[in-house]
Design an enzyme around this catalytic site. Structure first.
Site, PDB file in Angstrom:
ATOM      1  N   SER A 263       0.862  -1.192   0.000  1.00 61.16           N
ATOM      2  CA  SER A 263       0.000   0.000   0.000  1.00 61.16           C
ATOM      3  C   SER A 263       0.891   1.231   0.000  1.00 61.16           C
ATOM      4  O   SER A 263       2.056   1.166   0.410  1.00 61.16           O
ATOM      5  CB  SER A 263      -0.853   0.011   1.271  1.00 61.16           C
ATOM      6  OG  SER A 263      -1.501   1.245   1.427  1.00 61.16           O
TER       7      SER A 263
ATOM      8  N   TYR B 128      -1.454  -1.253  10.501  1.00 56.17           N
ATOM      9  CA  TYR B 128      -1.534  -1.409   9.042  1.00 56.17           C
ATOM     10  C   TYR B 128      -0.252  -0.904   8.382  1.00 56.17           C
ATOM     11  O   TYR B 128       0.335  -1.592   7.529  1.00 56.17           O
ATOM     12  CB  TYR B 128      -2.749  -0.633   8.511  1.00 56.17           C
ATOM     13  CG  TYR B 128      -2.993  -0.782   7.028  1.00 56.17           C
ATOM     14  CD1 TYR B 128      -3.511  -1.958   6.510  1.00 56.17           C
ATOM     15  CD2 TYR B 128      -2.717   0.262   6.139  1.00 56.17           C
ATOM     16  CE1 TYR B 128      -3.749  -2.105   5.151  1.00 56.17           C
ATOM     17  CE2 TYR B 128      -2.955   0.129   4.781  1.00 56.17           C
ATOM     18  CZ  TYR B 128      -3.472  -1.060   4.286  1.00 56.17           C
ATOM     19  OH  TYR B 128      -3.703  -1.200   2.937  1.00 56.17           O
TER      20      TYR B 128
END
Ligand SMILES: NC(=O)c1ccc[n+]([C@@H]2O[C@H](COP(=O)([O-])OP(=O)(O)OC[C@H]3O[C@@H](n4cnc5c(N)ncnc54)[C@H](O)[C@@H]3O)[C@@H](O)[C@H]2O)c1
Length: 249
Positions: free
Chosen positions: A134, A147
Site C-alpha cells: 500500500s 496497518y
C-alpha cells in the site's frame, strides 16, 4: 492464484487475469463472495477454481496449494492481495490482539502463501509473485500504525524473497496501490477526517496526488498483469507505486 479475490481490488485482479487467459484460483475466506467473482469470470468465458481459505492457518494454506495442484497441476502466478485494515486509533490505544490480527493476515498470511507456493515454482524454474502492499507501506497514515507497519513489512519480505528465488527464474515484486475507489477507502477517508478534525473533502485531498483522483482497482490489476508478463521478465524485488502520483519513492 489470487488471494482476497472475493471483493475489491482482488476481485478485479482475478477477473483481469482470467481475461488474459489464466486459469485462476480464487482464494478468500467466504465461499459465497468468491462465487460472485467466479460468476464474473464465467460470464467472460474464463476458467477458475474457488478455494475458500483462511490464509493465516498453515494447514489451510497447505491444503489450498494441494487442491490447486490436483486441479491444475502447477502454480505459475501468486498474487498475495488478501489484507485487512487493522485496528485504528492512536498507537498507545491499539490492543495487542488488534496489532497481531493485522500482522497475521497482512504479513504472516503472505509469508505462508509464499512458503507453500515457492517450492512448486522452484521445481518449474519459473514463477511470478506479486505482493500487494500500500502507499501506507511507504508513508505514514495517522492512527493506522498496525496497518502501516504490516504494509512496510511486505517490502522487506518481497526484497529478500526476490534474492532467494531469483536463480530459479522466479520474480517477486510489490505493488503499492494508493487510495482506491470503493467502500473501504470511503471509510478510511471518514476516519481520517474524524481523527484530524477536518472535512471529508479536505481528508480526501490527503489521498490524491497531482492527478487529483483516487486510484481505480483496474490500475492495480493492470500493474499485476504487467509484472506477470514476459515484458517484466527482468523486474524483481521492486515496489511499484500505483498512486496517481501521490508517492514517488
Ligand atoms: N482499498 C484501498 O484503498 C487499498 C489501498 C492500498 C492497498 N490496499 C491493499 O489492497 C488489498 C486489497 O484491498 P481491498 O480494499 O480490495 O480489500 P477488501 O477489504 O475489499 O478485501 C480484502 C480481501 O482479503 C480477504 N481476506 C482478509 N482476511 C483474510 C484471511 N484471513 N484469509 C484469506 N483472505 C482474507 C477478504 O476475504 C477479501 O477478499 C489489501 O491488501 C489492501 O491492504 C487497498
Amino acid at each position: 492464484m489470487v488471494t482476497g479475490a472475493s471483493q475489491g481490488i482482488g476481485q478485479v485482479i482475478a477477473t483481469r487475469m482470467a481475461e488474459e487467459g489464466a486459469k485462476v484460483v480464487l482464494v478468500a475466506r467466504s465461499k459465497a463472495n468468491l462465487e460472485e467473482t467466479a460468476k464474473q469470470i464465467a460470464d467472460k468465458g474464463g476458467t477458475c477454481l474457488i478455494l475458500p481459505t483462511d490464509i493465516t492457518a498453515e494447514s489451510a494454506v497447505s491444503q489450498m496449494v494441494g487442491d490447486t495442484l490436483s486441479a491444475y497441476g502447477t502454480i505459475d502466478i501468486l498474487v498475495n492481495n488478501s489484507g485487512v485494515a487493522g485496528e485504528m486509533g492512536p498507537l498507545e490505544e491499539i490492543s495487542m490482539d488488534g496489532w497481531e490480527d493485522c500482522f497475521r493476515v497482512n504479513v504472516t498470511g503472505m509469508f505462508l502463501c509464499c512458503k507453500h507456493v515457492v517450492p512448486i515454482m522452484k521445481e518449474s524454474r519459473a514463477g511470478r509473485i506479486v505482493n500487494i502492499s500500500s502507499i501506507t507501506g511507504k508513508r505514514p497514515l495517522v492512527h493506522r500504525s498496525p496497518y502501516a507497519a504490516s504494509k512496510m513489512a511486505v517490502l522487506g519480505l518481497t526484497r529478500t524473497l526476490a534474492f532467494e528465488v531469483g536463480e530459479y527464474g522466479i520474480t517477486v515484486n510489490t505493488v503499492c496501490p494508493g487510495a482506491t475507489e470503493g467502500p473501504r477507502i470511503r471509510k478510511v477517508i471518514a476516519n481520517e477526517a474524524q481523527a484530524l478534525g477536518i472535512s471529508l473533502k479536505d481528508a480526501e485531498k490527503n489521498f490524491t496526488g497531482p492527478l487529483n483522483t483516487l486510484v481505480e482497482p483496474e490500475d492495480t490489476a493492470n500493474m499485476c498483469i504487467y509484472l506477470c508478463s514476459e515484458e517484466a521478465a527482468h523486474m524483481t524485488g521492486q515496489d511499484i507505486n500505483v498512486t496517481g502520483g501521490l508517492c514517488w519513492y
